[in-house]
Write an enzyme that holds these catalytic residues in place. Structure first.
Site, PDB file in Angstrom:
ATOM      1  N   TYR A  13       0.834  -1.197   0.000  1.00 62.42           N
ATOM      2  CA  TYR A  13       0.000   0.000   0.000  1.00 62.42           C
ATOM      3  C   TYR A  13       0.876   1.257   0.000  1.00 62.42           C
ATOM      4  CZ  TYR A  13      -4.181  -2.820   0.998  1.00 62.42           C
ATOM      5  OH  TYR A  13      -5.220  -3.728   0.946  1.00 62.42           O
ATOM      6  N   SER A  49      -6.541 -13.659   1.365  1.00 56.81           N
ATOM      7  CA  SER A  49      -7.351 -12.664   0.686  1.00 56.81           C
ATOM      8  C   SER A  49      -7.571 -13.132  -0.744  1.00 56.81           C
ATOM      9  CB  SER A  49      -6.631 -11.311   0.708  1.00 56.81           C
ATOM     10  OG  SER A  49      -7.409 -10.297   0.093  1.00 56.81           O
ATOM     11  N   ASN A  50      -8.781 -12.934  -1.246  1.00 57.66           N
ATOM     12  CA  ASN A  50      -9.114 -13.253  -2.636  1.00 57.66           C
ATOM     13  C   ASN A  50      -8.947 -14.732  -2.970  1.00 57.66           C
ATOM     14  OD1 ASN A  50      -9.485 -10.361  -3.403  1.00 57.66           O
ATOM     15  ND2 ASN A  50      -7.295 -10.268  -2.944  1.00 57.66           N
ATOM     16  N   ARG A  84      -2.822 -12.593  -2.403  1.00 54.88           N
ATOM     17  CA  ARG A  84      -3.428 -13.153  -3.611  1.00 54.88           C
ATOM     18  C   ARG A  84      -2.955 -14.594  -3.802  1.00 54.88           C
ATOM     19  NH1 ARG A  84      -7.500 -10.589  -6.811  1.00 54.88           N
ATOM     20  NH2 ARG A  84      -7.304  -8.339  -6.491  1.00 54.88           N
ATOM     21  N   ARG A 128     -16.462  10.526   6.361  1.00 56.18           N
ATOM     22  CA  ARG A 128     -17.064   9.273   5.919  1.00 56.18           C
ATOM     23  C   ARG A 128     -16.771   8.142   6.905  1.00 56.18           C
ATOM     24  NH1 ARG A 128     -15.927   7.213   0.388  1.00 56.18           N
ATOM     25  NH2 ARG A 128     -18.009   6.325   0.607  1.00 56.18           N
TER      26      ARG A 128
END
Length: 322
Positions: A58, A159-160, A130, A290
């Site tokens: 990230y 993940s995924n 992944r 938000r």
């Protein structure tokens, strides 16, 4: 900086830290990026969020570095939150294509690098980002157990991944996977479509692997939903929800938000929380307003009727259920 835990309304929410660190440019981490990270963390804590999601890639590592600065500047905060990070993606560099890497060496190296950037001795959960076609389950298990025995990682998740991929990895692990993080939202609802379109011609159009949600429920694997806010398409993001099913769903979200006295974000997240799989939405926004608005999602989920839940889904899918 503030940051007291006001309530537990966001206890099932996870703050996704991908937006920290000043974006994906290759420039250095700046003071403004650290300030923005403080503000986002304050908003998350105010919303009752205690879990923070990272990945080594990230912002090319700057997201973890910015968060590490926050932890360093706020003694005691680390003991009040839980951290998870992901590894397994190699970004493209000159002369090398982007690729996935779940080798023992890469997992160990990237976990250490993440801990260094975060300025912490351990993370509660490490996720394989992944599926890697060249991965060996026993190598992943060996790397995880080495990190766990050293006190650097608590649990391993993914993940995924599909149910079959999790079964394959689970065969080499001595304990149940902690979590599977998947794209799940009102907009990306293949996880629902794959179930209701069994024995239906339209099932061939759904890319989501059928049975994955059910497998996680049966095995006690936490489901985490990335992209949970659907990039703001139902809560006023510019250039979205202008026509078709997006517009219809956005209008219904707005109407329900007015009726329930909350922000549209809480409706979108409450819809996910209403599902019995106990999905944990990952907030991809770093906008403090938000983030705070999302804290009402639990209350919204508790008040959302079956009719409202299905109405939102049907509006977003743009056609009646079969």
């Amino acid at each position: 900086m503030g940051g007291g835990l006001v309530d537990d309304g966001g206890a099932r929410l996870i703050f996704g830290c991908m937006g920290l660190g000043g974006g994906w440019g290759t420039g250095p981490l700046e003071a403004a990026h650290v300030k923005a990270a403080h503000e986002a963390v304050d908003a998350a804590l105010e919303a009752g969020i205690r879990d923070f999601d990272h990945a080594d890639i990230y912002a090319h590592g700057k997201a973890e570095a910015a968060f590490g600065r926050v932890l360093a500047e706020r003694p005691g905060l680390r003991d009040r939150i839980r951290l998870q990070t992901k590894c397994g993606i190699r970004l493209p560099v000159p002369d090398k294509v982007g690729q996935y890497d779940s080798s023992r060496e890469w997992i160990l190296a990237q976990a250490e690098a993440s801990l260094d950037r975060l300025g912490t001795e351990h993370v509660e959960t490490l996720l394989i980002h992944r599926p890697d076609p060249l991965a060996r389950p026993e190598e992943i298990a060996e790397a995880f157990l080495q990190l766990k025995e050293a006190g650097k990682v608590g649990r391993l998740g993914v993940s995924n991944m599909s149910a079959q991929q999790m079964r394959w990895l689970q065969s080499a692990l001595p304990e149940t996977l902690a979590a599977n993080q998947l794209e799940m939202s009102l907009h990306r609802s293949g996880w629902l479509e794959s179930s209701v379109l069994v024995n239906h011609d339209d099932a061939a159009e759904i890319g989501f692997p059928h049975g994955t949600v059910e497998y996680c429920q049966a095995e006690g694997i936490e489901l985490q939903a990335w992209g949970a806010l659907a990039q703001g398409r139902y809560s006023g993001a510019p250039g979205t929800a202008e026509t078709g099913s997006d517009a219809a769903a956005a209008a219904l979200v707005a109407a329900l938000a007015e009726d329930k006295g909350c922000a549209p974000e809480a409706i979108v997240l409450g819809w996910l929380l209403r599902h019995p799989a106990r999905i944990r939405p990952v907030l991809g926004t770093s906008n403090p307003g938000r983030i705070k608005a999302s804290g009402e999602a639990k209350r919204v989920a508790e008040s959302m009727s079956r009719h409202e839940w299905y109405s939102l889904w049907v509006a977003a899918r743009g056609r009646a259920l079969p």
